[in-house]
Design an enzyme around this catalytic site. Structure first.
Site, short mmCIF file in Angstrom:
data_model
loop_
_atom_site.label_atom_id
_atom_site.label_comp_id
_atom_site.label_asym_id
_atom_site.label_seq_id
_atom_site.Cartn_x
_atom_site.Cartn_y
_atom_site.Cartn_z
N GLY A 150 -35.57 -0.03 21.26
CA GLY A 150 -34.35 -0.80 21.09
C GLY A 150 -33.96 -0.85 19.63
O GLY A 150 -34.29 0.05 18.85
N CYS A 151 -33.30 -1.90 19.26
CA CYS A 151 -32.85 -2.07 17.88
C CYS A 151 -34.05 -2.05 16.93
O CYS A 151 -35.02 -2.78 17.13
CB CYS A 151 -32.10 -3.39 17.74
N PHE A 152 -33.96 -1.24 15.88
CA PHE A 152 -35.10 -1.13 14.98
C PHE A 152 -35.37 -2.42 14.22
O PHE A 152 -36.48 -2.66 13.78
CB PHE A 152 -35.03 0.07 14.04
N TRP A 153 -34.40 -3.31 14.08
CA TRP A 153 -34.65 -4.59 13.42
C TRP A 153 -35.70 -5.37 14.19
O TRP A 153 -36.56 -6.02 13.60
CB TRP A 153 -33.38 -5.43 13.33
N CYS A 154 -35.62 -5.34 15.52
CA CYS A 154 -36.56 -6.07 16.37
C CYS A 154 -37.97 -5.50 16.26
O CYS A 154 -38.94 -6.23 16.09
CB CYS A 154 -36.11 -6.01 17.83
#
Length: 176
Positions: free
Chosen positions: A10-14
């Protein structure tokens, strides 16, 4: 002994923020991999035209943290059963993917997934891709350590913070 692992969930920030919680992790870099465009931008990847996934590269001390530990955290902080989707993020760039660096990582990842499937760990089939890492492109600076820089931003509060809390709770013995 420092080793490198690459994951997309998913989102790389997560994913970046989750792995940064672990003792033995020396660095986590957000980026792109698994596509066919050389050195893509965030905008290009988000448009879904490059074939890349948002991924993180995890540099870790293999004497302190095993690759299997990283796999365990990876499969706890994202849903490996949703094709091209994680929470509110939809598109091929958000697919579940393990990009292995060598045959040992491939074998460990495949065995880990087989064990999860044999244990019926999820109601739906695991769709995580397991592919060789060909090229990793570092994301723009503004995407590095995003949660650390913007913990109160709405997306981070709703999507990243719960993953960080899950790691801190479920892996308390391995948190820095």
């Amino acid at each position: 002994m420092t080793e490198t692992a690459t994951f997309g969930g998913g989102c790389f920030w997560c994913v970046e923020a989750a792995f940064e919680q672990l003792s033995g992790v020396e660095d986590v870099t957000s980026g792109y991999a698994g596509g066919q465009v050389e050195d893509p931008t965030y905008r290009e990847v988000c448009n879904g035209t490059t074939g890349h996934a948002e991924v993180v590269q995890v540099e870790y001390d293999a004497d302190e943290l095993a690759y299997e530990d990283l796999l365990e955290v990876f499969f706890k902080v994202h849903d490996p059963t949703t094709l091209n989707r994680q929470g509110p993020d939809v598109g091929e760039q958000y697919r579940s993917i393990i990009l292995y660096h060598d045959d040992e990582q491939r074998d460990l990842a495949e065995a880990f997934v087989a064990d999860l499937e044999a244990a019926d760990a999820y109601e739906d089939p695991i769709v995580t891709e397991i592919e060789p890492l060909e090229t990793f492109y570092r994301a723009e600076d503004k995407h590095q350590n995003y949660f650390e820089k913007h913990p109160n931003q709405a997306y981070c509060s709703v999507n990243v913070a719960p993953k960080v809390a899950k790691v801190r709770e479920q892996f308390a013995d391995r948190v820095q």
